[in-house]
Design an enzyme around this catalytic site. Structure first.
Site, PDB file in Angstrom:
ATOM      1  N   GLU A 182     -11.761   6.336  31.200  1.00 60.80           N
ATOM      2  CA  GLU A 182     -12.836   7.226  31.662  1.00 60.80           C
ATOM      3  C   GLU A 182     -12.533   7.811  33.035  1.00 60.80           C
ATOM      4  O   GLU A 182     -13.328   8.582  33.566  1.00 60.80           O
ATOM      5  CB  GLU A 182     -14.176   6.487  31.702  1.00 60.80           C
ATOM      6  CG  GLU A 182     -14.546   5.758  30.417  1.00 60.80           C
ATOM      7  CD  GLU A 182     -14.398   6.628  29.182  1.00 60.80           C
ATOM      8  OE1 GLU A 182     -14.969   7.740  29.191  1.00 60.80           O
ATOM      9  OE2 GLU A 182     -13.730   6.221  28.217  1.00 60.80           O
ATOM     10  N   ASP A 198       9.418  37.661  38.207  1.00 59.17           N
ATOM     11  CA  ASP A 198       8.704  38.882  38.584  1.00 59.17           C
ATOM     12  C   ASP A 198       7.497  39.072  37.694  1.00 59.17           C
ATOM     13  O   ASP A 198       6.440  39.462  38.143  1.00 59.17           O
ATOM     14  CB  ASP A 198       9.601  40.116  38.412  1.00 59.17           C
ATOM     15  CG  ASP A 198      10.879  39.976  39.213  1.00 59.17           C
ATOM     16  OD1 ASP A 198      11.817  40.724  38.942  1.00 59.17           O
ATOM     17  OD2 ASP A 198      10.910  39.098  40.094  1.00 59.17           O
TER      18      ASP A 198
END
Ligand code: 4GX
Length: 251
Positions: free
Chosen positions: A115, A168
């Site tokens: 959890e 790029d």
């Protein structure tokens, strides 16, 4: 750059370190990764790393003491490291975060299971909380590998020549252009002729058009955010004109 994954399953990282760009970055001494077992920082005989949640309920929570001891020990040995917790509650990971994280000297990646981890660790010892997306994983390990992979690619000189050009593209805010390889005809479908022409200028233009139009169709949200240059606006205007002609012919 140092990457230290804190986990109760360090073996999960073995295959990851030994393939592809990550492996090459290690060989070129660009990254120094390791997976450290949280269990090594327990002090009890049974090396317990989790416990039942205060307030009741199902599942287990990772105990704070071993995690705190591990983070402090590693941060002391490697100065300049930032601590990242992989959690669905974190900021959604993206390319800009990968670029920012690549500027730090090292990252400690805390991989939670169950959890999650005791909240007092988050408050005191975590610099960034990161989620790799809105879905539920079984543990933070796969998320840590995603972050390490994307950050490694941003370290200078890690990508060789051809890959570097690829950088790029997403940092330009557009999706990559379509790609083709042999054969020239596959199941009756031909490769766009311009790509076989050898006209580099025309190929670059075709690729920009492919990038812009794929982004429009698949990720219009990216186009909206981005500032477009003259060539990119012209491409959109050309297709707007084509669409308007079709609509006009149906009036
Ligand atoms: N992007 N999980 C972590 C346990 C947990 C919960 C809270 C710390 C705090 C995930 C994701 C993800 C599932 C990994 C829950 N640890 N991590 N785990 N999506 O779903 O990063």
């Amino acid at each position: 750059m140092y990457f230290i994954a804190l986990t109760i399953f360090p073996e999960m990282f073995d295959l990851f370190w030994n393939h592809g760009i990550v492996r090459r970055a290690i060989e070129h001494k660009k990254i120094f990764p390791s997976a450290v077992n949280i269990r090594d920082y327990t002090k009890d005989r049974h090396q317990v790393t989790d416990d039942r949640p205060y307030g009741g309920g199902s599942g287990m929570v990772m105990k704070p003491e071993p995690l705190a001891a591990a983070i402090r020990d590693i941060a002391r040995k490697q100065s300049g490291t930032k601590t990242v917790l992989l959690t669905p509650q974190g900021q959604i990971f993206n390319q800009e975060m990968a670029r920012t994280l690549a500027l730090s000297e090292g990252l400690i990646l805390v991989c939670g299971r169950y959890e999650g981890i005791d909240e007092r660790i988050c408050d005191d010892l975590i610099h960034y909380e990161i989620s790799i997306g809105d879905y539920v994983l079984t543990g933070g390990e796969l998320a840590a590998m995603v972050v390490i992979d994307a950050v490694t690619r941003q370290i200078p000189d890690v990508l060789g020549g051809e890959d570097a050009a690829e950088m790029d593209s997403f940092s330009d805010g557009l999706l990559e252009h379509a790609q083709y390889t042999r054969p020239e005809i596959f199941e009756g479908r031909e490769v766009p002729q311009v790509l076989l022409s050898g006209h580099h200028r025309e190929i670059e233009n075709w690729r920009m058009e492919s990038s812009v139009m794929r982004t429009l169709l698949k990720r219009p949200d990216l186009l909206q955010k981005k500032s477009l240059n003259r060539q990119q606006r012209d491409i959109l205007a050309k297709w707007r004109h084509k669409i308007e002609k079709i609509l006009d012919s149906h009036k």
